[in-house]
Design a protein around this motif. Structure first.
Motif, mmCIF file in Angstrom:
data_model
loop_
_atom_site.group_PDB
_atom_site.id
_atom_site.type_symbol
_atom_site.label_atom_id
_atom_site.label_comp_id
_atom_site.label_asym_id
_atom_site.label_seq_id
_atom_site.Cartn_x
_atom_site.Cartn_y
_atom_site.Cartn_z
ATOM 1 N N GLN A 46 0.849 -1.187 0.000
ATOM 2 C CA GLN A 46 0.000 0.000 0.000
ATOM 3 C C GLN A 46 0.892 1.248 0.000
ATOM 4 O O GLN A 46 1.957 1.254 0.634
ATOM 5 C CB GLN A 46 -0.894 0.023 1.239
ATOM 6 C CG GLN A 46 -2.142 0.875 1.115
ATOM 7 C CD GLN A 46 -3.207 0.246 0.217
ATOM 8 O OE1 GLN A 46 -3.265 -0.982 0.102
ATOM 9 N NE2 GLN A 46 -4.022 1.065 -0.432
ATOM 10 N N ILE A 47 0.469 2.288 -0.739
ATOM 11 C CA ILE A 47 1.221 3.537 -0.803
ATOM 12 C C ILE A 47 0.265 4.692 -0.539
ATOM 13 O O ILE A 47 -0.777 4.810 -1.181
ATOM 14 C CB ILE A 47 1.888 3.739 -2.180
ATOM 15 C CG1 ILE A 47 2.877 2.611 -2.480
ATOM 16 C CG2 ILE A 47 2.600 5.088 -2.244
ATOM 17 C CD1 ILE A 47 3.469 2.673 -3.876
ATOM 18 N N GLU A 48 0.635 5.547 0.420
ATOM 19 C CA GLU A 48 -0.151 6.744 0.728
ATOM 20 C C GLU A 48 0.679 7.972 0.378
ATOM 21 O O GLU A 48 1.830 8.090 0.820
ATOM 22 C CB GLU A 48 -0.522 6.771 2.210
ATOM 23 C CG GLU A 48 -1.341 5.569 2.659
ATOM 24 C CD GLU A 48 -1.389 5.458 4.175
ATOM 25 O OE1 GLU A 48 -0.886 6.376 4.858
ATOM 26 O OE2 GLU A 48 -1.903 4.433 4.676
ATOM 27 N N ILE A 74 0.033 6.009 -12.482
ATOM 28 C CA ILE A 74 0.995 5.144 -13.165
ATOM 29 C C ILE A 74 2.429 5.534 -12.799
ATOM 30 O O ILE A 74 3.305 4.662 -12.699
ATOM 31 C CB ILE A 74 0.781 5.162 -14.705
ATOM 32 C CG1 ILE A 74 1.651 4.100 -15.382
ATOM 33 C CG2 ILE A 74 1.061 6.542 -15.278
ATOM 34 C CD1 ILE A 74 1.341 2.679 -14.965
ATOM 35 N N ALA A 75 2.681 6.822 -12.551
ATOM 36 C CA ALA A 75 4.014 7.235 -12.106
ATOM 37 C C ALA A 75 4.328 6.636 -10.743
ATOM 38 O O ALA A 75 5.457 6.177 -10.490
ATOM 39 C CB ALA A 75 4.108 8.759 -12.057
ATOM 40 N N VAL A 76 3.335 6.613 -9.860
ATOM 41 C CA VAL A 76 3.519 6.031 -8.531
ATOM 42 C C VAL A 76 3.757 4.527 -8.634
ATOM 43 O O VAL A 76 4.684 3.976 -8.017
ATOM 44 C CB VAL A 76 2.287 6.327 -7.648
ATOM 45 C CG1 VAL A 76 2.376 5.561 -6.327
ATOM 46 C CG2 VAL A 76 2.168 7.819 -7.402
ATOM 47 N N ALA A 77 2.931 3.858 -9.416
ATOM 48 C CA ALA A 77 3.058 2.403 -9.558
ATOM 49 C C ALA A 77 4.423 2.019 -10.116
ATOM 50 O O ALA A 77 5.082 1.099 -9.608
ATOM 51 C CB ALA A 77 1.945 1.873 -10.451
ATOM 52 N N LEU A 78 4.853 2.725 -11.156
ATOM 53 C CA LEU A 78 6.155 2.403 -11.757
ATOM 54 C C LEU A 78 7.303 2.771 -10.825
ATOM 55 O O LEU A 78 8.339 2.092 -10.807
ATOM 56 C CB LEU A 78 6.306 3.122 -13.097
ATOM 57 C CG LEU A 78 5.408 2.598 -14.227
ATOM 58 C CD1 LEU A 78 5.551 3.457 -15.465
ATOM 59 C CD2 LEU A 78 5.729 1.144 -14.547
ATOM 60 N N GLY A 79 7.129 3.845 -10.056
ATOM 61 C CA GLY A 79 8.153 4.181 -9.067
ATOM 62 C C GLY A 79 8.365 3.043 -8.086
ATOM 63 O O GLY A 79 9.493 2.741 -7.687
ATOM 64 N N GLN A 113 -3.185 5.602 -2.612
ATOM 65 C CA GLN A 113 -4.052 6.671 -2.124
ATOM 66 C C GLN A 113 -3.315 7.995 -2.270
ATOM 67 O O GLN A 113 -2.165 8.123 -1.831
ATOM 68 C CB GLN A 113 -4.429 6.456 -0.654
ATOM 69 C CG GLN A 113 -5.225 5.182 -0.396
ATOM 70 C CD GLN A 113 -5.528 4.988 1.080
ATOM 71 O OE1 GLN A 113 -5.526 5.942 1.860
ATOM 72 N NE2 GLN A 113 -5.794 3.752 1.473
ATOM 73 N N ILE A 114 -3.968 8.981 -2.883
ATOM 74 C CA ILE A 114 -3.338 10.281 -3.139
ATOM 75 C C ILE A 114 -4.222 11.379 -2.552
ATOM 76 O O ILE A 114 -5.425 11.414 -2.789
ATOM 77 C CB ILE A 114 -3.150 10.532 -4.647
ATOM 78 C CG1 ILE A 114 -2.277 9.429 -5.265
ATOM 79 C CG2 ILE A 114 -2.513 11.905 -4.900
ATOM 80 C CD1 ILE A 114 -2.183 9.510 -6.772
ATOM 81 N N SER A 130 4.939 4.130 2.640
ATOM 82 C CA SER A 130 4.780 2.821 2.004
ATOM 83 C C SER A 130 4.660 1.729 3.069
ATOM 84 O O SER A 130 5.395 1.753 4.062
ATOM 85 C CB SER A 130 5.980 2.523 1.102
ATOM 86 O OG SER A 130 6.049 3.464 0.059
ATOM 87 N N HIS A 131 3.751 0.810 2.831
ATOM 88 C CA HIS A 131 3.497 -0.265 3.800
ATOM 89 C C HIS A 131 3.741 -1.625 3.150
ATOM 90 O O HIS A 131 3.401 -1.845 1.993
ATOM 91 C CB HIS A 131 2.041 -0.222 4.279
ATOM 92 C CG HIS A 131 1.648 1.066 4.927
ATOM 93 N ND1 HIS A 131 1.724 1.279 6.288
ATOM 94 C CD2 HIS A 131 1.175 2.220 4.387
ATOM 95 C CE1 HIS A 131 1.303 2.502 6.565
ATOM 96 N NE2 HIS A 131 0.967 3.093 5.423
ATOM 97 N N ASN A 132 4.301 -2.526 3.932
ATOM 98 C CA ASN A 132 4.469 -3.920 3.510
ATOM 99 C C ASN A 132 4.410 -4.770 4.773
ATOM 100 O O ASN A 132 5.408 -4.900 5.483
ATOM 101 C CB ASN A 132 5.787 -4.124 2.770
ATOM 102 C CG ASN A 132 5.800 -5.429 2.004
ATOM 103 O OD1 ASN A 132 4.964 -6.296 2.225
ATOM 104 N ND2 ASN A 132 6.745 -5.572 1.090
ATOM 105 N N GLY A 133 3.219 -5.320 5.063
ATOM 106 C CA GLY A 133 3.061 -6.041 6.324
ATOM 107 C C GLY A 133 3.201 -5.073 7.486
ATOM 108 O O GLY A 133 2.582 -4.015 7.524
#
Length: 426
Positions: A46-48, A74-79, A113-114, A130-133
């Motif tokens: 997840q990215i906030e 898409i810029a966030v996803a590719l980042g 989420q933006i 950024s979250h991972n677990g």
């Protein structure tokens, strides 16, 4: 000028005039996301994002290189998926069709989420969590497009210089004046400033590619070909408009080709470079004259941006075209006084042009800016300048620049809020 001052100015230009692929605002967001992913140690679940109003405005409607897509997701996803922070503003240069497909899937999974960061005075502010677990990484870029002001992982602070630098440029940055800018550009050893030629190499390549394609609104190509009516002829003026707007067409459409930016903006780099290069090429100017004209143009932009900061309600092409007006005046045989005249002519004419985000129609504004640069330089060579009894112009060029900055930052603040409100309610 002392050796230390000369070396500081060279370092400043090299820091501010750098290659960038795509619009610098979404690339800066991708850079922050890439860094947070690296700190996290894996692709985030997840990215906030929280962005300043100006960052949101400048990243909403612009093409992302190599994707055929527009905007931040898409810029966030590719980042997160393929971005490398070491690439700086070329953070997404490893983009492939497979990466884009994965990015589309990442977006579809609603991992991003933006929102707007409302409790900051920073015009340029990017906050990524950024979250991972159970793991969490937080990265903040502020003040400049590549300036990391805060980095933390799982509550442990790895970097925090916001209290000392507040996101501003390095403390050894020289405070420029118009006289210093002109003196440096005219007298610096030519071999020490030859690097500025790379701006012409990169930006003309983008223009030449765009003139053979159909990018954005194809303004440059339309001017170049003039398919219906020969309104411009085939002179220097039409070529300046065509080449400059063409490079902007390609960049705003998201073509995967680098341009040389200035003060965090590719369009500013384009507008500061291509009018000067076209004029020098068409008038058979020497390499030294081209180098000095490019340096005068780019350093003038940096000088004016010291009063504005990275982002403002005023369109950046106003500042960048003022730089090219100075370079053009020099190439036309102008002295320092006439260069100052060209600055005053520019400020008197197009101060107040709004910035309503980065998008394909920026090419129209760039064309307006460089058109005004040509007119301003032509008048300056004839010793014609807007005087201090007219509008916002002062006898002192430094005060003229401050007047423009005050209008752009303070006078247009309410306009900026209204523009963002209009853009977000459509």
């Amino acid at each position: 000028m002392t050796t230390d001052e000369k070396n500081q100015i060279i370092a400043l230009v090299k820091r501010e005039v750098v290659p960038a692929i795509g619009c610098t605002e979404p690339m800066a967001v991708a850079l922050a996301v890439a860094k947070s992913t690296e700190i996290l140690g894996g692709v985030p679940k997840q990215i906030e994002l929280l962005l300043s109003a100006n960052m949101l405005k400048n990243a909403m409607g612009v093409g992302i290189p190599g994707t055929n897509m527009v905007g931040l997701p898409i810029a966030v996803a590719l980042g997160a998926l393929i971005g490398k922070s070491e690439y700086q503003l070329e953070v997404l240069k490893d983009t492939t069709p497979e990466a884009v497909a994965a990015g589309r899937e990442y977006i579809a999974q609603q991992r991003i989420q933006i929102g707007q960061k409302k409790d900051t005075d920073e015009k340029l502010y990017i906050e990524v969590v950024s979250h991972n677990g159970d793991d969490k990484a937080k990265v903040i870029i502020s003040g400049e497009h590549t300036h990391f002001s805060y980095i933390a992982k799982n509550g442990q602070v790895l970097l925090d210089d916001s209290a000392t630098t507040n996101g501003n440029a390095a403390v050894d940055e020289p405070k420029l004046t118009m006289a210093m800018v002109h003196d440096f550009a005219m007298n610096a050893p030519i071999d020490e400033i030859r690097f500025i030629l790379e701006t012409a190499e990169l930006n003309k390549r983008a223009a030449e590619m765009s003139l053979t394609g159909n990018y954005g609104h194809a303004l440059g190509r339309t001017i170049f070909l003039q398919p219906h009516e020969q309104l411009f002829g085939n002179g220097i003026y039409s070529k300046i408009l065509a080449y400059t707007s063409a490079a902007c067409d390609a960049r705003m459409a998201g073509v995967k080709i680098p341009v040389m930016s200035n003060s965090g903006s590719g369009n500013q780099g384009i507008a500061a470079t291509l009018p000067v290069w076209v004029y020098a090429k068409e008038r058979l100017k020497s390499e030294e004259e081209l180098i000095r004209a490019l340096m005068l143009s780019h350093l003038t932009v940096i000088y004016i941006k010291q009063s504005f900061g990275r982002l403002s309600p005023l369109c950046g092409c106003v500042v960048a075209a003022t730089g090219s007006a100075c370079g053009l005046t020099y190439l036309m045989g102008g002295n320092f006084e006439q260069v100052v005249y060209s600055v005053k002519n520019m400020i008197a004419n197009i101060t107040g042009m709004i910035c309503d985000g980065a998008k394909p129609s920026c090419a129209l504004k760039v064309a307006t800016g460089v058109s005004t640069a040509v007119l301003s330089a032509m008048l300056a060579i004839e010793n014609e300048t807007v005087t201090s009894v007219e509008g916002i112009i002062d006898d002192d060029v430094e005060k003229c620049v401050r007047n423009m900055a005050n209008i752009g930052l303070q006078g247009m603040a309410a306009t900026d809020n209204l523009v963002l409100d209009i853009m977000t309610r459509k």
